[in-house]
Design a protein around this motif. Sequence first.
Motif, mmCIF file in Angstrom:
data_model
loop_
_atom_site.group_PDB
_atom_site.id
_atom_site.type_symbol
_atom_site.label_atom_id
_atom_site.label_comp_id
_atom_site.label_asym_id
_atom_site.label_seq_id
_atom_site.Cartn_x
_atom_site.Cartn_y
_atom_site.Cartn_z
ATOM 1 N N TYR A 1 0.877 -1.175 -0.111
ATOM 2 C CA TYR A 1 -0.220 0.088 -0.052
ATOM 3 C C TYR A 1 0.920 1.422 -0.130
ATOM 4 C CZ TYR A 1 -3.528 3.399 1.526
ATOM 5 O OH TYR A 1 -4.375 4.379 1.564
ATOM 6 N N LEU A 2 1.804 1.356 0.970
ATOM 7 C CA LEU A 2 2.879 2.422 0.874
ATOM 8 C C LEU A 2 3.413 2.767 -0.557
ATOM 9 C CD1 LEU A 2 4.032 4.720 2.434
ATOM 10 C CD2 LEU A 2 5.591 2.710 3.617
ATOM 11 N N ARG A 3 3.894 1.518 -0.765
ATOM 12 C CA ARG A 3 4.686 1.577 -2.467
ATOM 13 C C ARG A 3 3.894 1.984 -3.354
ATOM 14 N NH1 ARG A 3 8.392 -3.419 -4.674
ATOM 15 N NH2 ARG A 3 9.003 -2.163 -6.808
ATOM 16 N N ASP A 4 2.832 1.501 -3.431
ATOM 17 C CA ASP A 4 1.466 2.146 -4.371
ATOM 18 C C ASP A 4 1.550 3.783 -4.183
ATOM 19 O OD1 ASP A 4 1.209 -0.320 -5.561
ATOM 20 O OD2 ASP A 4 -0.549 -0.840 -4.408
ATOM 21 N N GLY A 5 1.285 4.242 -2.913
ATOM 22 C CA GLY A 5 1.165 5.681 -2.517
ATOM 23 C C GLY A 5 2.276 6.321 -3.223
ATOM 24 N N LEU A 6 3.668 6.005 -2.818
ATOM 25 C CA LEU A 6 4.743 6.659 -3.158
ATOM 26 C C LEU A 6 4.854 6.610 -4.706
ATOM 27 C CD1 LEU A 6 7.258 5.039 -0.452
ATOM 28 C CD2 LEU A 6 6.640 7.506 -0.963
ATOM 29 N N ALA A 7 4.417 5.628 -5.316
ATOM 30 C CA ALA A 7 4.308 5.479 -6.772
ATOM 31 C C ALA A 7 3.630 6.495 -7.318
ATOM 32 C CB ALA A 7 3.788 4.049 -7.563
ATOM 33 N N ASP A 8 2.334 6.833 -6.752
ATOM 34 C CA ASP A 8 1.450 8.026 -6.992
ATOM 35 C C ASP A 8 2.202 9.267 -6.860
ATOM 36 O OD1 ASP A 8 -1.358 9.059 -7.519
ATOM 37 O OD2 ASP A 8 -0.965 9.903 -5.619
ATOM 38 N N LEU A 9 2.918 9.635 -5.918
ATOM 39 C CA LEU A 9 3.579 10.581 -5.526
ATOM 40 C C LEU A 9 4.546 10.975 -6.696
ATOM 41 C CD1 LEU A 9 4.348 10.736 -1.732
ATOM 42 C CD2 LEU A 9 2.452 12.006 -3.046
ATOM 43 N N CYS A 10 5.386 9.655 -7.295
ATOM 44 C CA CYS A 10 6.312 9.741 -8.158
ATOM 45 C C CYS A 10 5.736 10.669 -9.175
ATOM 46 C CB CYS A 10 6.824 8.427 -8.736
ATOM 47 S SG CYS A 10 8.058 7.680 -7.526
ATOM 48 N N ARG A 11 4.602 10.391 -9.725
ATOM 49 C CA ARG A 11 3.668 10.688 -10.882
ATOM 50 C C ARG A 11 3.457 12.205 -10.953
ATOM 51 N NH1 ARG A 11 1.675 5.426 -11.050
ATOM 52 N NH2 ARG A 11 0.045 5.894 -9.225
ATOM 53 N N ARG A 12 3.428 12.824 -9.584
ATOM 54 C CA ARG A 12 3.181 14.005 -9.400
ATOM 55 C C ARG A 12 4.353 14.974 -8.891
ATOM 56 N NH1 ARG A 12 -0.111 14.747 -5.019
ATOM 57 N NH2 ARG A 12 -0.279 12.607 -4.075
ATOM 58 N N HIS A 13 5.495 14.524 -8.691
ATOM 59 C CA HIS A 13 6.773 15.205 -8.295
ATOM 60 C C HIS A 13 7.787 14.598 -8.998
ATOM 61 C CE1 HIS A 13 4.642 17.152 -4.778
ATOM 62 N NE2 HIS A 13 4.068 15.983 -4.562
ATOM 63 N N GLU A 14 8.408 15.490 -9.942
ATOM 64 C CA GLU A 14 9.556 14.905 -10.861
ATOM 65 C C GLU A 14 10.551 14.855 -9.789
ATOM 66 O OE1 GLU A 14 10.995 19.542 -12.234
ATOM 67 O OE2 GLU A 14 10.228 17.767 -13.615
ATOM 68 N N THR A 15 10.828 15.707 -8.574
ATOM 69 C CA THR A 15 11.839 15.122 -7.594
ATOM 70 C C THR A 15 11.655 13.707 -6.962
ATOM 71 O OG1 THR A 15 10.588 16.208 -5.763
ATOM 72 C CG2 THR A 15 11.816 17.744 -7.118
ATOM 73 N N LEU A 16 10.765 12.853 -6.791
ATOM 74 C CA LEU A 16 11.056 11.657 -6.493
ATOM 75 C C LEU A 16 10.871 10.647 -7.699
ATOM 76 C CD1 LEU A 16 10.421 10.176 -3.853
ATOM 77 C CD2 LEU A 16 8.073 10.126 -4.262
ATOM 78 N N GLY A 17 12.015 9.870 -7.240
ATOM 79 C CA GLY A 17 12.556 8.923 -8.403
ATOM 80 C C GLY A 17 12.163 7.647 -8.086
ATOM 81 N N THR A 18 12.800 6.650 -8.502
ATOM 82 C CA THR A 18 12.760 5.122 -8.559
ATOM 83 C C THR A 18 12.368 4.873 -7.054
ATOM 84 O OG1 THR A 18 14.271 5.080 -10.251
ATOM 85 C CG2 THR A 18 13.669 3.010 -8.886
ATOM 86 N N ILE A 19 11.184 4.073 -6.929
ATOM 87 C CA ILE A 19 10.961 3.262 -5.633
ATOM 88 C C ILE A 19 11.274 2.081 -5.744
ATOM 89 C CG2 ILE A 19 8.867 2.804 -4.183
ATOM 90 C CD1 ILE A 19 9.272 5.945 -4.667
ATOM 91 N N ARG A 20 12.130 1.334 -4.620
ATOM 92 C CA ARG A 20 12.533 0.138 -4.653
ATOM 93 C C ARG A 20 12.254 -0.442 -3.227
ATOM 94 N NH1 ARG A 20 16.818 3.462 -6.498
ATOM 95 N NH2 ARG A 20 17.296 3.655 -4.039
ATOM 96 N N ALA A 21 11.632 -1.455 -3.124
ATOM 97 C CA ALA A 21 10.772 -1.921 -2.106
ATOM 98 C C ALA A 21 10.767 -3.564 -1.675
ATOM 99 C CB ALA A 21 9.439 -1.281 -1.906
ATOM 100 N N ALA A 22 10.556 -3.880 -0.569
ATOM 101 C CA ALA A 22 10.286 -5.090 -0.291
ATOM 102 C C ALA A 22 9.572 -4.945 1.142
ATOM 103 C CB ALA A 22 11.431 -6.178 -0.219
ATOM 104 N N GLY A 23 8.181 -5.422 1.065
ATOM 105 C CA GLY A 23 7.565 -5.173 2.417
ATOM 106 C C GLY A 23 7.627 -3.563 2.882
#
Length: 441
Positions: A350-372
């Motif tokens: 859920y948190l990873r999906d939320g961060l991916a959404d922020l990535c789409r809205r902020h060019e300052t937030l790049g690649t998300i790498r996650a496990a749990g």
Amino acid sequence: MTDPQPKPGVMVNAYVPGKGDLPPDDAALVARRQAALGPAYRLFYETPVHLVRGEGVWLYDRQGEAYLDTYNNVACVGHCHPHVVQAMTAQAATFASHTRYLHDTVVDYAERLLATMPAGIGHMMFTCTGSEANDLAFRIAREATGGTGIIVTENAYHGVTLAVAEASPSLGTGVPLGAHVRTIPPPDPARLGPDVGTAFAAEVQRAIDDLKRHGIRPAALLVDTIFSSDGVFADPPGFLAPAADAIRAAGGLFIADEVQPGFGRTGAGMWGFARHGLVPDMISMGKPMGNGYPVAGLAMRPDVIAEFGARARYFNTFGGNAVAAATAAAVLDVIEDEGLIANARDVGAYLRDGLADLCRRHETLGTIRAAGLFIGADILTDGKPDGARAVRVVNALRRNRVLISASGPRGESLKIRPPLPFSRANADLFLDRLDQALKAN
């Protein structure tokens, strides 16, 4: 002009004494701390946080203000969990001594912990810290292989004893690497290409070849299986197996440092290495084992310890004492009873999906790498990692009462690893505050 990238070896997200306005009481405490503890200690944040209490995923300052903790993996089942505290205090009031006396608690706990591991892992040895566990792993590896060469990643952190600090590049240039240590790039697809497993194993082989060229027999490849200090590299599952094959083919051992990814944090079982479909030769664990109580350990295949055990006695005055074992057993109770591995999986996604959404809205937030509930997220300027901007984001979150830090060689990656009871509501609050910090920075 500020350097856009903190220099390697310089601690990011650090308080600089004499800079910034502190409340008089905090300024006085900082001065006392410097006088009593000396110059080597560091504090987080441009303005240090003066904390007095913890509960669950929250930490509280002297004014009673609550801070959402998204960083402290040591309190893995939540700060001051009542079941863990009760087990600790009850045992401390009954009996506490070392492992050269017979007592049931440490044996019961060792059997229970080994049952969470692959069948080939048969013995547990206890220490007080993860540093000690990795130090012990080095001693055993040298005895088992006849080698001394150690391979680690470029910004790895494995502890603070002399032997382990020499294999912890993240401590910076003021702590030189040992002549027997070789570093390799982390398993970053941006550097190694899409076939990370093959490329990472090739880097291990290059390090092996260089050790041999200098007359050094390889002893071990030691990796944190989530590569947390390198910036968090989790995928694809299975990529570590060829690297383990490479070090074993050279006569060395594969040591999985589970201090940070262990105890359910990756959401795919108890151990980070399990995502890679392999059985390590040794597995080191740290203080999340006891939710912050000083208990740690090393698990291993029986044949690995055979030579060391025949030649040397192992004694650690309070490693595995009855209080440590009772506390660690209570942590396992909570992980099991509260379904925290599944929570790490579900809330982490859920948190990873939320961060991916922020990535789409902020060019300052790049690649998300996650496990749990272990996530790395790059902070960018013009598409390039920017450690200075990441520090600004970290401090903006701190001002908004969310605690986080950064990792990577220049501190360019947000390091997100909250206590395992972290909820979707906690994730929503974090995402909202991060959104605000990104807009302002």
